[in-house]
Design a protein around this motif. Structure first.
Motif, short mmCIF file in Angstrom:
data_model
loop_
_atom_site.label_atom_id
_atom_site.label_comp_id
_atom_site.label_asym_id
_atom_site.label_seq_id
_atom_site.Cartn_x
_atom_site.Cartn_y
_atom_site.Cartn_z
N CYS A 1 18.00 -48.59 -22.38
CA CYS A 1 17.83 -47.16 -22.01
C CYS A 1 18.19 -46.29 -23.19
N GLN A 2 18.48 -46.84 -24.26
CA GLN A 2 18.55 -45.78 -25.65
C GLN A 2 17.06 -45.37 -26.02
N ASN A 3 16.38 -46.12 -25.59
CA ASN A 3 14.69 -45.92 -25.77
C ASN A 3 13.92 -45.13 -24.54
N GLY A 4 14.63 -44.56 -23.81
CA GLY A 4 14.05 -44.14 -22.68
C GLY A 4 14.53 -42.79 -22.26
N LEU A 5 13.84 -42.02 -21.26
CA LEU A 5 14.04 -40.63 -20.60
C LEU A 5 13.49 -40.56 -19.30
N LEU A 6 14.13 -39.98 -18.48
CA LEU A 6 13.73 -39.86 -17.21
C LEU A 6 12.79 -38.45 -17.09
N MET A 7 11.58 -38.69 -16.46
CA MET A 7 10.72 -37.43 -16.58
C MET A 7 10.05 -37.32 -15.22
N LEU A 8 9.57 -36.23 -14.79
CA LEU A 8 8.51 -36.26 -13.67
C LEU A 8 7.20 -37.06 -14.23
N SER A 9 6.55 -37.31 -12.99
CA SER A 9 5.28 -38.28 -13.33
C SER A 9 4.39 -37.46 -14.07
N ASN A 10 4.29 -36.27 -13.91
CA ASN A 10 3.11 -35.45 -14.75
C ASN A 10 3.61 -35.11 -15.93
N ILE A 11 4.85 -34.97 -16.18
CA ILE A 11 5.43 -34.72 -17.78
C ILE A 11 5.40 -35.94 -18.41
N HIS A 12 5.61 -37.27 -17.53
CA HIS A 12 5.41 -38.50 -18.55
C HIS A 12 4.25 -38.75 -18.91
N GLN A 13 3.18 -38.38 -18.23
CA GLN A 13 1.63 -38.49 -18.73
C GLN A 13 1.42 -37.64 -19.81
N LYS A 14 1.93 -36.41 -19.95
CA LYS A 14 1.80 -35.60 -21.11
C LYS A 14 2.57 -36.34 -22.34
N PHE A 15 3.62 -36.96 -22.00
CA PHE A 15 4.48 -37.54 -23.11
C PHE A 15 3.74 -38.55 -23.67
N ASP A 16 3.26 -39.44 -22.97
CA ASP A 16 2.43 -40.71 -23.47
C ASP A 16 1.44 -40.43 -24.05
N SER A 17 0.82 -39.05 -23.81
CA SER A 17 -0.60 -38.80 -24.33
C SER A 17 -0.06 -37.87 -25.60
N PHE A 18 1.14 -37.82 -26.11
CA PHE A 18 1.59 -37.11 -27.30
C PHE A 18 1.13 -35.31 -27.31
N LYS A 19 1.14 -34.84 -26.07
CA LYS A 19 0.96 -33.45 -25.64
C LYS A 19 2.15 -32.53 -26.03
#
Length: 268
Positions: free
Chosen positions: A149-167
């Motif tokens: 869990c030290q390598n994770g964050l809870l996000m809304l699904s749409n925000i997660h996609q932006k995060f994984d796309s480096f947006k």
């Protein structure tokens, strides 16, 4: 990269420090005014900027440091289930937007996802480059910590996609400020990462070293040349997933990332 209000002279200079390889000190000047940028919190003005070394003997170039190929992280193994449960228990909300899950008592997490900061598809890189040493709650010698869990964050699904796309990214060295590198359609630019996930005295708290790495990757992905390609993430049932990947940008790199993501956590 799009210029959003969160970008100040100070953090723009810090981003350039990631991109620029220089043999000596250099200045960054707004061409229209001839005024040099300073490490202050004034908003960065739009325009063209010139980067010049103070000495003619010095050289400046753009780093060739690679940016990883990142795909949307999904929870698909038993290890991921534990990761997801611990992230939900710790955060209880989207730590980017502040939206609280008011349906926790019904165990309904629709619209919320546990996002990896360092993706599982790059677990080998994670270990070989020593990032696993920052995880302090690993379980046993074979646990790399990628699903801590030290390598994770809870996000809304749409925000997660932006995060994984480096947006967007979070800079732990700038008060955990969120910087959007694209159009800020969700109104998160300039917000601060919620403190609930970053208690340094808590074994469950997210690690600054991993946030710092992700911020560096986001700068490389968005500010060098034309930027990294955007991958299609939406594959409805019946889609020719393989065909779309092979016809999309950098298919070999994406296939490798997809493969390692699916193999992560599989014991042989």
């Amino acid at each position: 990269m799009r210029l959003n209000p969160s970008v100040t002279q100070k953090n723009f200079l810090s981003m350039l420090g990631i991109l620029i390889v220089a043999s000596g000190p250099y200045r960054v000047t707004l061409r229209s005014t001839g005024i040099d940028l300073m490490p202050i919190d004034d908003a960065l003005k739009p325009g063209h900027y010139d980067i010049r070394p103070y000495s003619r003997k010095d050289t400046i170039s753009i780093t060739d440091e690679p940016c990883i190929t990142r795909i949307l992280s999904r929870t698909i193994t038993g290890r991921d289930d534990i990761f997801r449960a611990r992230i939900r228990e710790r955060d209880g909300k989207c730590v980017i937007t502040g939206v609280v899950n008011t349906e926790i008592s019904w165990n309904d997490w629709t619209g919320f996802e546990a996002a990896h900061i360092f993706p599982v598809s790059s677990e080998e890189y994670f270990v070989q480059n020593g990032f696993s040493r920052y995880i302090t709650n690993r379980i046993g010698p074979r646990d790399t910590g990628i699903n801590s869990c030290q390598n994770g964050l809870l996000m809304l699904s749409n925000i997660h996609q932006k995060f994984d796309s480096f947006k967007f990214s979070i800079n732990p060295d700038d008060g955990y400020k969120i910087t959007c590198f694209d159009t800020d359609i969700f109104g998160i630019d300039g917000r601060t990462l919620d403190p609930i996930c970053r208690d340094h005295n808590n074994e469950k708290g997210v690690r600054d070293e991993l946030l710092r790495w992700q911020f560096r990757q986001a700068v490389l992905a968005n500010m060098r040349g034309a930027g990294e390609p955007i991958f299609e993430m939406d594959f409805p049932p019946g889609s020719d997933v393989m065909g779309e990947i092979l016809s999309g940008p950098e298919p070999a790199k994406r296939m490798e990332a997809e493969l390692f993501s699916r193999l992560s956590g599989v014991s042989l």
